[in-house]
Design a protein around this motif. Structure first.
Motif, PDB file in Angstrom:
ATOM      1  N   ILE A 250     -34.933  12.918  28.150  1.00 57.10           N
ATOM      2  CA  ILE A 250     -34.569  14.187  28.795  1.00 57.10           C
ATOM      3  C   ILE A 250     -35.743  14.655  29.662  1.00 57.10           C
ATOM      4  CG2 ILE A 250     -33.933  16.602  28.373  1.00 57.10           C
ATOM      5  CD1 ILE A 250     -32.779  15.489  25.579  1.00 57.10           C
ATOM      6  N   THR A 341     -23.824  13.715  21.354  1.00 56.46           N
ATOM      7  CA  THR A 341     -24.260  14.281  22.644  1.00 56.46           C
ATOM      8  C   THR A 341     -25.787  14.321  22.664  1.00 56.46           C
ATOM      9  OG1 THR A 341     -23.962  16.498  21.703  1.00 56.46           O
ATOM     10  CG2 THR A 341     -22.165  15.619  23.058  1.00 56.46           C
ATOM     11  N   ASN A 342     -26.346  15.425  22.140  1.00 55.29           N
ATOM     12  CA  ASN A 342     -27.813  15.505  22.055  1.00 55.29           C
ATOM     13  C   ASN A 342     -28.195  16.281  20.797  1.00 55.29           C
ATOM     14  OD1 ASN A 342     -27.206  18.156  22.962  1.00 55.29           O
ATOM     15  ND2 ASN A 342     -27.524  17.504  25.096  1.00 55.29           N
TER      16      ASN A 342
END
Ligand SMILES: *[C@@H]1O[C@H](CO)[C@@H](O)[C@H](O)[C@H]1NC(C)=O
Length: 354
Positions: A250, A341-342
């Protein structure tokens, strides 16, 4: 002259006698008379008388001839003497003529010399005239110079006075100059001290610059912060612990985190903060994770999933790291994590360098 006349007479008489003899022969051939004989005797007597007279004349002529001969010899001697004198005279004349020619040559040379001298004299006269003119000009100039000299002497006196004043001023200035020189010497000493100081400052500046440079590099290296998530799905550790690689980057300022190995390597000495969250879902089992620093576990979190609902473990820690210290996450043996997802992430950043 007289002797010659006599000789002529004598010769003519002899001629007459010869003629008469010839006549006698011719006559003898024609006649031989007595009268002729008598006449012949008389003629013979006359001839004798004439002969006698002639003989006397001859004697006389011989005497005259002798004296004439003597005279002639004398004259010849005189003539020889005269000739000798003439030859001598001619020799002298020759010499005189040669002398004359030489004299004439000399005279010619002298005449040319005279002409040249006259020319020179003329030139000298001209030069003399020019010099006189020049002399007059020089005299005039001298008179002018004398008057100028007087003016200059006055001026010189003024200049001397001025120079005296200047000398006084100069003496005052010398005193001031000496003072200034002392000041300059002091300033030089001060200057040397300042130069030494400047050198020291320069050295310090160079050191400071190096430090600043290092600090800048350090600052650059100190920009460290990352966050990364997992690949979607379950990750199950077997009988041994499994290295957990957060592959979905990220943020990764400073590139201290590797999404290939899952290891964070400290670029500078400092205090760092790390945190993590992992999640599980769907079936019963152990959710768990641990954090390691240089291979040694510093954190461990686990939860047991009973009914298939979502469960999470999450924690954070502040670590002091040296340059090159490594931090990574693991799934302990028999544990698992899940990602869709995260929900499961690994984050770290430098709080401050030391
Ligand atoms: C995390 O996942 C959610 C849901 O898919 C998404 O909206 C969000 O942008 C993600 N955040 C990051 C930092 O990727």
């Amino acid at each position: 002259m007289r002797a010659i006349t006599l000789l002529v007479l004598l010769i003519s008489m002899c001629g007459a006698q010869t003629r008469s003899t010839q006549t006698e022969v011719q006559t003898e051939g024609q006649s031989t008379g007595a009268a002729a004989a008598a006449a012949e005797i008389s003629t013979q007597l006359d001839i004798y008388a004439e002969l006698k007279e002639l003989r006397d004349m001859v004697v006389e002529l011989r005497v005259t001839l002798r004296s004439t001969q003597d005279e002639l010899k004398k004259m010849e001697a005189e003539n020889a003497a005269v000739k000798e004198r003439l030859v001598a005279s001619e020799t002298k004349v020759g010499a005189l003529e040669r002398g004359l020619v030489a004299s004439e040559t000399k005279v010619g040379a002298l005449e040319r010399g005279l002409v040249a001298s006259e020319t020179k004299v003329g030139a000298l006269e001209k030069v003399n005239e020019e010099q006189e003119t020049e002399l007059t000009a020089v005299k005039n100039e001298m008179i002018k110079l004398i008057s100028e000299n007087a003016a200059q002497q006055t001026e010189l006196t003024n200049v001397k006075t001025e120079v005296m004043n200047l000398i006084k001023v100069n003496a005052a200035q010398d005193t001031r100059l000496a003072a200034s020189e002392t000041g300059i010497d002091n300033m030089k000493v001060e200057n040397a001290a300042q130069e030494a100081e400047l050198t020291a400052v320069k050295t310090r500046l160079a050191a400071t610059e190096t430090e600043v440079d290092n600090l800048e590099k350090m600052t650059e290296r100190s920009k460290v912060a990352f966050s990364a998530g997992l690949t979607n799905g379950h990750i199950q550790a077997g009988s041994t612990a499994l290295n957990l690689v957060f592959t979905k980057v990220i943020t990764n300022v400073g590139q201290a985190y590797s999404s290939i190995t899952g290891f964070f390597t400290a670029p500078v000495r400092g205090v760092y903060y790390f945190r993590f969250t992992v999640m599980d879902i769907d079936r019963p089992g152990w959710l768990g994770t641990s954090m390691l620093k240089n291979g040694k576990q510093v954190m461990y979190m686990s939860e047991h999933e009973k009914d298939g609902t979502r469960i999470h473990v999450s924690s954070g820690v502040t670590l002091q790291l040296e340059v090159g210290d490594a931090v990574n996450m693991q799934i302990p043996a028999g544990n698992r994590v899940f990602e869709d997802t995260n929900r499961s992430t690994f984050t770290g950043f430098l709080l401050f360098a030391l």
